[in-house]
Design a protein around this motif. Structure first.
Motif, mmCIF file in Angstrom:
data_model
loop_
_atom_site.group_PDB
_atom_site.id
_atom_site.type_symbol
_atom_site.label_atom_id
_atom_site.label_comp_id
_atom_site.label_asym_id
_atom_site.label_seq_id
_atom_site.Cartn_x
_atom_site.Cartn_y
_atom_site.Cartn_z
ATOM 1 N N GLY A 172 -0.363 0.207 10.382
ATOM 2 C CA GLY A 172 -1.607 0.759 10.890
ATOM 3 C C GLY A 172 -1.777 0.531 12.377
ATOM 4 O O GLY A 172 -0.828 0.207 13.099
ATOM 5 N N THR A 225 -6.954 -0.741 5.449
ATOM 6 C CA THR A 225 -7.485 0.589 5.740
ATOM 7 C C THR A 225 -6.445 1.466 6.426
ATOM 8 O O THR A 225 -5.898 1.089 7.473
ATOM 9 C CB THR A 225 -8.736 0.474 6.636
ATOM 10 N N ASN A 226 -6.162 2.608 5.805
ATOM 11 C CA ASN A 226 -5.324 3.648 6.412
ATOM 12 C C ASN A 226 -4.023 3.095 6.977
ATOM 13 O O ASN A 226 -3.672 3.336 8.134
ATOM 14 C CB ASN A 226 -6.107 4.382 7.510
ATOM 15 N N GLU A 256 0.271 5.849 -0.013
ATOM 16 C CA GLU A 256 -0.543 6.822 0.713
ATOM 17 C C GLU A 256 -2.011 6.637 0.325
ATOM 18 O O GLU A 256 -2.339 6.597 -0.866
ATOM 19 C CB GLU A 256 -0.092 8.243 0.394
ATOM 20 N N PRO A 257 -2.909 6.500 1.294
ATOM 21 C CA PRO A 257 -4.314 6.197 0.989
ATOM 22 C C PRO A 257 -4.975 7.286 0.152
ATOM 23 O O PRO A 257 -4.847 8.471 0.427
ATOM 24 C CB PRO A 257 -4.960 6.098 2.368
ATOM 25 N N PRO A 316 -10.764 5.410 1.575
ATOM 26 C CA PRO A 316 -10.754 4.904 2.956
ATOM 27 C C PRO A 316 -10.123 3.525 3.107
ATOM 28 O O PRO A 316 -9.371 3.280 4.056
ATOM 29 C CB PRO A 316 -12.247 4.875 3.320
ATOM 30 N N THR A 317 -10.398 2.621 2.161
ATOM 31 C CA THR A 317 -9.836 1.272 2.227
ATOM 32 C C THR A 317 -9.167 0.927 0.903
ATOM 33 O O THR A 317 -9.786 1.015 -0.163
ATOM 34 C CB THR A 317 -10.927 0.231 2.536
ATOM 35 N N SER A 318 -7.895 0.546 0.978
ATOM 36 C CA SER A 318 -7.167 0.100 -0.202
ATOM 37 C C SER A 318 -7.574 -1.342 -0.510
ATOM 38 O O SER A 318 -7.619 -2.184 0.393
ATOM 39 C CB SER A 318 -5.658 0.170 0.038
ATOM 40 N N THR A 359 0.827 -1.199 0.000
ATOM 41 C CA THR A 359 0.000 0.000 0.000
ATOM 42 C C THR A 359 0.865 1.253 0.000
ATOM 43 O O THR A 359 1.940 1.296 0.592
ATOM 44 C CB THR A 359 -0.920 0.033 1.234
#
Length: 206
Positions: free
Chosen positions: A115, A180-181, A80-81, A84-86, A78
């Motif tokens: 996270g 997420t994040n 940078e988001p 909200p959810t990758s 992942t």
């Protein structure tokens, strides 16, 4: 001995009377389960596999450092988001024998997790079939939640709860990642295997 009113058939010769289409496969039916063979499309780095869906803040790459076996693992990473959810969904379409029961095996490792425990990263391993209207149904669904990095790979082995329905000649093996994040998260997948665990198809009258 198996008998009818016209003939007697020795049990040791019974298999010779069964149509070949009624036998389930022996051995591996998946392509490139160790991710060794590179793909040709930019977003499909592994032959036999396709990225079915993904958000722009997540990528799939070849990892030669953190592997379970052989020399390459599939690595989901992942950035940078942007949402909200990758999300990244990796899948392969596999020809199978209707009426056979299949086992999915794979190895996974959360190599890096940045996270917190408010929303845990989720991997769902699935075996799916489609009906004639292209609706998808699970033969097998394995949710895996993580709260911290793994020191080594975890091996999972699961048998589908039901056999492939009759008149369904192919299924989908799918791995869905939801993170997420948590930029900088790395989740590796390796040694994916799909094999029949039944000898003959339940769709044949044997």
């Amino acid at each position: 001995m198996a008998k009818d009113k016209n003939k007697t058939v020795s049990s040791k010769h019974k298999d010779k009377c069964i149509p070949p289409v009624c036998f389930c496969e022996t051995g591996e039916v998946l392509v490139n389960g160790n991710f060794e063979i590179p793909g040709v499309a930019p977003f499909d780095p592994f032959a036999g596999w396709e990225v079915h869906a993904r958000t722009l803040d997540i990528e799939l790459v070849r990892d030669t450092q953190n592997v379970f076996e052989s020399s390459v693992a599939a690595s989901v990473r992942t950035g940078e988001p942007l949402v909200p959810t990758s999300i990244l969904i990796l899948r392969q379409y596999v020809d199978v024998t209707p009426g056979c029961l299949y086992q999915l095996q794979f190895a996974e490792r959360l190599v890096s997790f940045t996270g917190d425990d408010t929303v845990l990263p989720l991997l769902v391993a699935s075996v799916i079939y489609m009906d004639r209207s292209l609706n998808e149904y699970d033969l097998l669904s394995i949710p895996i939640l993580k709260s911290e990095e793994d020191p080594e790979f975890n091996v999972h082995q699961h048998v589908a709860e039901i056999a492939v329905p009759c008149e369904v000649p192919a299924i989908i093996v799918q791995f869905s990642f939801y993170i997420t994040n948590a930029p900088g998260t790395v989740w590796n997948l390796d040694a994916v295997s799909l094999q029949a665990v039944s000898a003959t198809s339940a769709c044949c009258c044997i």
